[in-house]
Design an enzyme around this catalytic site. Structure first.
Site, mmCIF file in Angstrom:
data_model
loop_
_atom_site.group_PDB
_atom_site.id
_atom_site.type_symbol
_atom_site.label_atom_id
_atom_site.label_comp_id
_atom_site.label_asym_id
_atom_site.label_seq_id
_atom_site.Cartn_x
_atom_site.Cartn_y
_atom_site.Cartn_z
ATOM 1 N N GLU A 85 -12.043 22.776 13.710
ATOM 2 C CA GLU A 85 -11.611 23.823 14.630
ATOM 3 C C GLU A 85 -11.187 24.999 13.752
ATOM 4 O O GLU A 85 -10.403 24.830 12.821
ATOM 5 C CB GLU A 85 -10.429 23.336 15.472
ATOM 6 N N THR B 11 -10.954 27.212 3.592
ATOM 7 C CA THR B 11 -10.785 28.633 3.894
ATOM 8 C C THR B 11 -9.759 29.274 2.975
ATOM 9 O O THR B 11 -8.855 28.596 2.461
ATOM 10 C CB THR B 11 -10.324 28.810 5.359
ATOM 11 N N ASP B 12 -9.859 30.599 2.800
ATOM 12 C CA ASP B 12 -8.852 31.324 2.028
ATOM 13 C C ASP B 12 -7.535 31.450 2.788
ATOM 14 O O ASP B 12 -6.502 31.797 2.192
ATOM 15 C CB ASP B 12 -9.357 32.723 1.627
ATOM 16 N N GLU B 13 -7.534 31.158 4.088
ATOM 17 C CA GLU B 13 -6.318 31.334 4.869
ATOM 18 C C GLU B 13 -5.208 30.361 4.476
ATOM 19 O O GLU B 13 -4.043 30.575 4.814
ATOM 20 C CB GLU B 13 -6.620 31.222 6.370
ATOM 21 N N TYR C 63 -3.920 26.901 12.584
ATOM 22 C CA TYR C 63 -5.237 26.669 11.982
ATOM 23 C C TYR C 63 -5.140 26.524 10.470
ATOM 24 O O TYR C 63 -5.592 25.523 9.902
ATOM 25 C CB TYR C 63 -6.190 27.823 12.324
ATOM 26 N N LYS D 130 -5.844 23.242 7.952
ATOM 27 C CA LYS D 130 -6.815 23.246 6.855
ATOM 28 C C LYS D 130 -6.123 22.970 5.524
ATOM 29 O O LYS D 130 -6.674 22.272 4.655
ATOM 30 C CB LYS D 130 -7.571 24.571 6.811
ATOM 31 N N ASN E 167 -13.861 35.366 4.814
ATOM 32 C CA ASN E 167 -14.435 35.512 6.151
ATOM 33 C C ASN E 167 -15.954 35.593 6.098
ATOM 34 O O ASN E 167 -16.503 36.484 5.459
ATOM 35 C CB ASN E 167 -13.898 36.778 6.818
ATOM 36 N N PRO F 258 -11.759 45.239 21.448
ATOM 37 C CA PRO F 258 -10.328 45.015 21.215
ATOM 38 C C PRO F 258 -10.002 44.883 19.736
ATOM 39 O O PRO F 258 -10.577 44.059 19.021
ATOM 40 C CB PRO F 258 -10.054 43.710 21.965
ATOM 41 N N TYR G 78 -6.793 44.312 17.104
ATOM 42 C CA TYR G 78 -5.392 43.896 17.044
ATOM 43 C C TYR G 78 -4.537 44.919 16.291
ATOM 44 O O TYR G 78 -4.925 45.408 15.216
ATOM 45 C CB TYR G 78 -5.265 42.565 16.316
ATOM 46 N N ARG H 233 -9.616 41.951 5.179
ATOM 47 C CA ARG H 233 -10.276 40.675 4.893
ATOM 48 C C ARG H 233 -11.379 40.894 3.864
ATOM 49 O O ARG H 233 -11.934 41.985 3.749
ATOM 50 C CB ARG H 233 -10.888 40.073 6.178
ATOM 51 N N ASN I 66 -10.065 45.736 9.260
ATOM 52 C CA ASN I 66 -10.739 45.397 10.514
ATOM 53 C C ASN I 66 -11.258 46.627 11.247
ATOM 54 O O ASN I 66 -12.375 46.624 11.772
ATOM 55 C CB ASN I 66 -9.781 44.612 11.428
#
Length: 351
Positions: free
Chosen positions: A83, A133-135, A159, A163, A188, A214, A216, A223, A258
């Site tokens: 996920e 992931t880099d997150e 999330y 991970k 990403n 949209p 944020y 990123r 973004n």
């Protein structure tokens, strides 16, 4: 010789399977639960290809994993299944804990049992490749250097926490049991077959429909962007030559805010599919920022280049043009994935 891929009907996984079978005759056993982001349409070109064996199933199903390992005797397991959408993890973290943590644990235990019983030569050759992931590294300040493999883990969303937990499990199974693992942490991804709730495909799809785009907060979240086939090439390089127990960061060397991504997509659509109503940028709409939104990610990908000779082949300019062109040429794919559940989700998140 065969490899087992988990999550091979998702965005990155399906691109990997397609890319693998373009460059190799080695068969792929593809296990995917076909949740909202798993789509067999991604693999339609392989429908009659005997090198591709698709199995619908859950990575938490130990009996199924054991059966696949025993039947197909893979030389490697490449683990994409996860996920992966931060916003969904905020609204419903339970699914992330189950798939990303329990599912990885189940795969590790099944792989350990299978690997332990292999003959010496096959045992030495086996690999468990964990795709992350880099997150997991948290958020960077504007002046901080990019994430290196030695950065401490500081996950900030359900999330990324799930991970991070899976990464730690993979490391522990190597150090405790000797399981031959490698881990890659990517930035990403973008490109074909990206489920249209993520930033780039959402902007393309909404713009073409004349819907709001949209963004944020102030849109200045930064990123590092990696074209998906470059990521696939990096995974192949690590699977083939990565040192056991090591982590390799795979990044695109493309730090972008973004809002700049959104404006680039709009400019490409203005060029490739102009709207008589005016520039697509008129649709940009700023919405309330999400909780715990990391401000900046950036990947230091020097280790994989130094040790394995990998660098991304695409610049952001070439990759984003290919991506927009793909979505324009594949409107049927987009309409098929835009189910009622998907539209409900977008309304819930962005209205």
């Amino acid at each position: 010789m065969t490899i087992l891929v988990t999550g091979g009907a998702g965005f990155i996984g399906s691109n990997f399977v397609l890319d693998w079978l373009k460059t190799s005759d080695e068969p792929v056993v593809n296990l995917d639960a076909l949740t909202y982001a798993g789509n067999l349409e991604n693999l339609a070109s392989l429908q009659h290809d005997p090198r591709h064996v698709f199995v619908k199933g859950d990575i938490c199903d130990r009996a199924l994993i054991d059966q696949l390992l025993a039947t197909h005797q893979p030389r490697a397991l490449v683990h994409f299944a996860a996920e992966s959408h931060v916003d969904r993890s905020i609204h419903g973290p339970g699914a992330f804990m189950r798939t990303n943590i329990e599912g990885t644990f189940t795969l590790l235990e099944a792989a350990r049992g299978y690997w332990s019983a292999l003959p010496a030569e096959a045992k030495a050759a086996f690999r468990f490749h964990h795709v992350s992931t880099d997150e997991v590294y948290g958020s960077l300040k504007p002046s901080d250097p990019p994430f290196a493999e030695s950065n401490p883990y500081e996950p900030n969303s359900p999330y990324s926490a799930s991970k991070a937990a899976s990464d730690h499990l993979v490391r522990a199974w190597h150090h405790t049991y000797g399981l031959p693992v490698v881990t890659t942490n990517c930035s990403n991804n973008y490109g074909p077959y990206h489920f249209p709730e993520k930033l780039i495909p959402l902007m393309i799809v909404n713009a073409l429909a004349g819907k709001p785009l949209p963004v944020y907060g102030d849109g200045q979240q930064i990123r590092d962007w990696l074209y998906v086939t470059d990521h696939c090439a990096g995974i192949r390089a690590v699977l083939a030559g990565g040192r056991l127990g090591e982590t390799y960061n795979i990044g695109g060397w493309n730090e972008k805010a973004n809002i700049d991504i959104v404006k680039t997509v709009c400019a490409l659509l203005d060029e490739l599919r102009p709207d008589p109503a005016g520039p697509y940028s008129r649709l940009i709409t700023y919405v309330t920022d999400r909780p715990g939104h990391d401000r900046r990610y950036a990947i230091d990908a020097r280790k994989i280049e130094r040790e394995l000779g990998w660098r991304p082949a695409e610049t952001f300019d070439t990759g984003i043009r290919k991506t927009v062109q793909w979505y324009l040429a594949n409107a049927d794919w987009v309409s098929q994935v835009q189910s009622g559940a998907y539209r409900d989700w977008v309304a819930k998140q962005y209205d």
